[in-house]
Design a protein around this motif. Structure first.
Motif, short mmCIF file in Angstrom:
data_model
loop_
_atom_site.label_atom_id
_atom_site.label_comp_id
_atom_site.label_asym_id
_atom_site.label_seq_id
_atom_site.Cartn_x
_atom_site.Cartn_y
_atom_site.Cartn_z
N LYS A 39 17.03 40.88 51.94
CA LYS A 39 16.08 40.70 53.04
C LYS A 39 16.67 41.07 54.39
O LYS A 39 15.99 40.99 55.40
N SER A 40 17.96 41.47 54.39
CA SER A 40 18.62 41.86 55.64
C SER A 40 19.68 42.90 55.34
O SER A 40 20.13 43.05 54.19
N ALA A 41 20.11 43.59 56.38
CA ALA A 41 21.15 44.60 56.22
C ALA A 41 22.46 43.96 55.78
O ALA A 41 23.16 44.48 54.91
N GLY A 42 22.78 42.82 56.35
CA GLY A 42 24.01 42.12 55.98
C GLY A 42 24.00 41.70 54.52
O GLY A 42 25.01 41.83 53.82
N GLN A 43 22.87 41.20 54.07
CA GLN A 43 22.74 40.79 52.67
C GLN A 43 22.86 42.00 51.75
O GLN A 43 23.50 41.94 50.70
N LEU A 44 22.28 43.12 52.14
CA LEU A 44 22.38 44.35 51.35
C LEU A 44 23.83 44.80 51.24
O LEU A 44 24.31 45.09 50.14
N LEU A 45 24.53 44.85 52.36
CA LEU A 45 25.92 45.29 52.35
C LEU A 45 26.82 44.34 51.55
O LEU A 45 27.79 44.78 50.92
N ALA A 46 26.48 43.06 51.53
CA ALA A 46 27.25 42.10 50.76
C ALA A 46 27.03 42.27 49.25
O ALA A 46 27.93 42.04 48.45
N GLN A 47 25.82 42.70 48.86
CA GLN A 47 25.48 42.81 47.44
C GLN A 47 25.72 44.19 46.84
O GLN A 47 25.84 44.33 45.63
N ILE A 48 25.81 45.20 47.66
CA ILE A 48 25.80 46.58 47.17
C ILE A 48 26.98 46.92 46.27
O ILE A 48 26.84 47.67 45.31
N ASP A 49 28.14 46.35 46.56
CA ASP A 49 29.32 46.67 45.75
C ASP A 49 29.19 46.19 44.31
O ASP A 49 29.64 46.85 43.38
N ASP A 50 28.57 45.04 44.11
CA ASP A 50 28.42 44.47 42.77
C ASP A 50 27.16 44.95 42.04
O ASP A 50 27.04 44.78 40.84
N ALA A 51 26.23 45.53 42.77
CA ALA A 51 24.93 45.87 42.18
C ALA A 51 24.99 47.04 41.20
O ALA A 51 24.21 47.11 40.27
N ARG A 52 25.86 47.99 41.43
CA ARG A 52 25.98 49.18 40.60
C ARG A 52 24.61 49.84 40.38
O ARG A 52 24.21 50.11 39.27
N GLY A 53 23.92 50.10 41.47
CA GLY A 53 22.61 50.72 41.40
C GLY A 53 22.68 52.23 41.31
O GLY A 53 23.70 52.84 41.60
N ASP A 54 21.56 52.81 40.87
CA ASP A 54 21.44 54.26 40.81
C ASP A 54 20.80 54.82 42.08
O ASP A 54 20.99 55.99 42.41
N ALA A 71 26.67 53.05 57.27
CA ALA A 71 27.49 52.07 56.54
C ALA A 71 27.38 52.30 55.03
O ALA A 71 28.39 52.23 54.31
N LEU A 72 26.17 52.59 54.55
CA LEU A 72 25.99 52.86 53.12
C LEU A 72 26.71 54.13 52.70
O LEU A 72 27.30 54.21 51.62
N ARG A 73 26.67 55.16 53.56
CA ARG A 73 27.36 56.42 53.25
C ARG A 73 28.87 56.23 53.17
O ARG A 73 29.55 56.83 52.35
N GLU A 74 29.39 55.38 54.05
CA GLU A 74 30.83 55.10 54.03
C GLU A 74 31.25 54.38 52.75
O GLU A 74 32.26 54.71 52.16
N ARG A 75 30.45 53.39 52.35
CA ARG A 75 30.81 52.58 51.18
C ARG A 75 30.50 53.27 49.85
O ARG A 75 31.25 53.14 48.90
N HIS A 76 29.38 53.93 49.79
CA HIS A 76 28.92 54.57 48.55
C HIS A 76 28.36 55.95 48.86
O HIS A 76 27.14 56.15 48.86
N PRO A 77 29.22 56.91 49.09
CA PRO A 77 28.76 58.24 49.53
C PRO A 77 27.90 58.98 48.51
O PRO A 77 27.14 59.86 48.89
N HIS A 78 28.00 58.64 47.25
CA HIS A 78 27.25 59.37 46.23
C HIS A 78 25.99 58.65 45.77
O HIS A 78 25.22 59.22 44.99
N MET A 79 25.74 57.43 46.24
CA MET A 79 24.53 56.71 45.85
C MET A 79 23.39 57.14 46.78
O MET A 79 23.47 56.97 47.99
N PRO A 80 22.34 57.74 46.22
CA PRO A 80 21.24 58.22 47.08
C PRO A 80 20.45 57.07 47.71
O PRO A 80 20.29 56.01 47.11
N VAL A 81 19.97 57.34 48.92
CA VAL A 81 19.19 56.36 49.67
C VAL A 81 17.85 56.97 50.05
O VAL A 81 17.79 58.08 50.55
N VAL A 82 16.78 56.21 49.81
CA VAL A 82 15.44 56.58 50.24
C VAL A 82 15.01 55.55 51.29
O VAL A 82 15.15 54.35 51.07
N VAL A 83 14.52 56.04 52.42
CA VAL A 83 14.07 55.17 53.51
C VAL A 83 12.55 55.10 53.49
O VAL A 83 11.87 56.12 53.41
N LEU A 84 12.04 53.89 53.57
CA LEU A 84 10.60 53.65 53.69
C LEU A 84 10.37 53.23 55.14
O LEU A 84 10.85 52.18 55.57
#
Length: 166
Positions: A39-54, A71-84
């Motif tokens: 529900k927040s950027a901080g929560q997303l960044l805290a969970q992203i490492d363990d999530a192993r999402g596609d 921040a997402l590009r720095e942490r996971h440069p190969h995980m694609p991001v779609v913005v709504l």
């Protein structure tokens, strides 16, 4: 070759109704599962490492979208991001692409279109935008400046061919 595993999504949006709606829609398709939601950027960044999402889908209700994309590009440069996003300014949309968004959809698009965009992004495509976002981007010149014709006034005068002499 058919994919046997479900596509693991990480979804984040600051509006609980949007977050719940996205989760329900994607899970209802059967080929997706929600690896994490935030529900927040901080929560997303805290969970992203363990999530192993596609794929990551973020809404613009999280705050500074550009900073989050970096921040997402720095942490996971190969995980694609779609913005709504609800944004319609071409310069802002182009900045989102430069910050790392592989896809951009409008909050006013149908969810089917968002699903098609996610499929294209997962197949490796970059710079994927919905039709509505493409319309906003086409209304710009080569510098990304919106071509606004609201200030242009036209005056129509009758044309009489008999007054022209050769």
């Amino acid at each position: 070759m058919m994919r046997i595993e479900k596509i693991r999504l990480v979804i984040a949006d600051g509006q609980p109704a949007v977050l719940t709606g996205l989760q329900a829609w994607f899970e209802g398709r059967g080929r997706y599962c929600i690896a994490a939601s935030a529900k927040s950027a901080g929560q997303l960044l805290a969970q992203i490492d363990d999530a192993r999402g596609d794929l990551i889908i973020i809404g613009d209700a999280l705050g500074d979208t550009h900073e989050l994309l970096r921040a997402l590009r720095e942490r996971h440069p190969h995980m694609p991001v779609v913005v709504l996003t609800s944004e319609s300014d071409p310069r802002t949309l182009l900045a989102m692409q430069h910050a790392g968004a592989r896809g951009i959809a409008s909050t006013r698009d149908e969810l089917r279109e968002l699903g098609r965009m996610c499929d294209r992004v997962l197949s490796g495509a970059e710079g994927v935008v919905s039709r509505r976002i493409a319309g906003f981007l086409q209304a710009t010149d080569e510098r990304g400046v919106r071509q606004d014709y609201a200030h242009v006034r036209m005056r129509v005068r009758p044309f009489n061919a008999a007054t022209i002499s050769c």
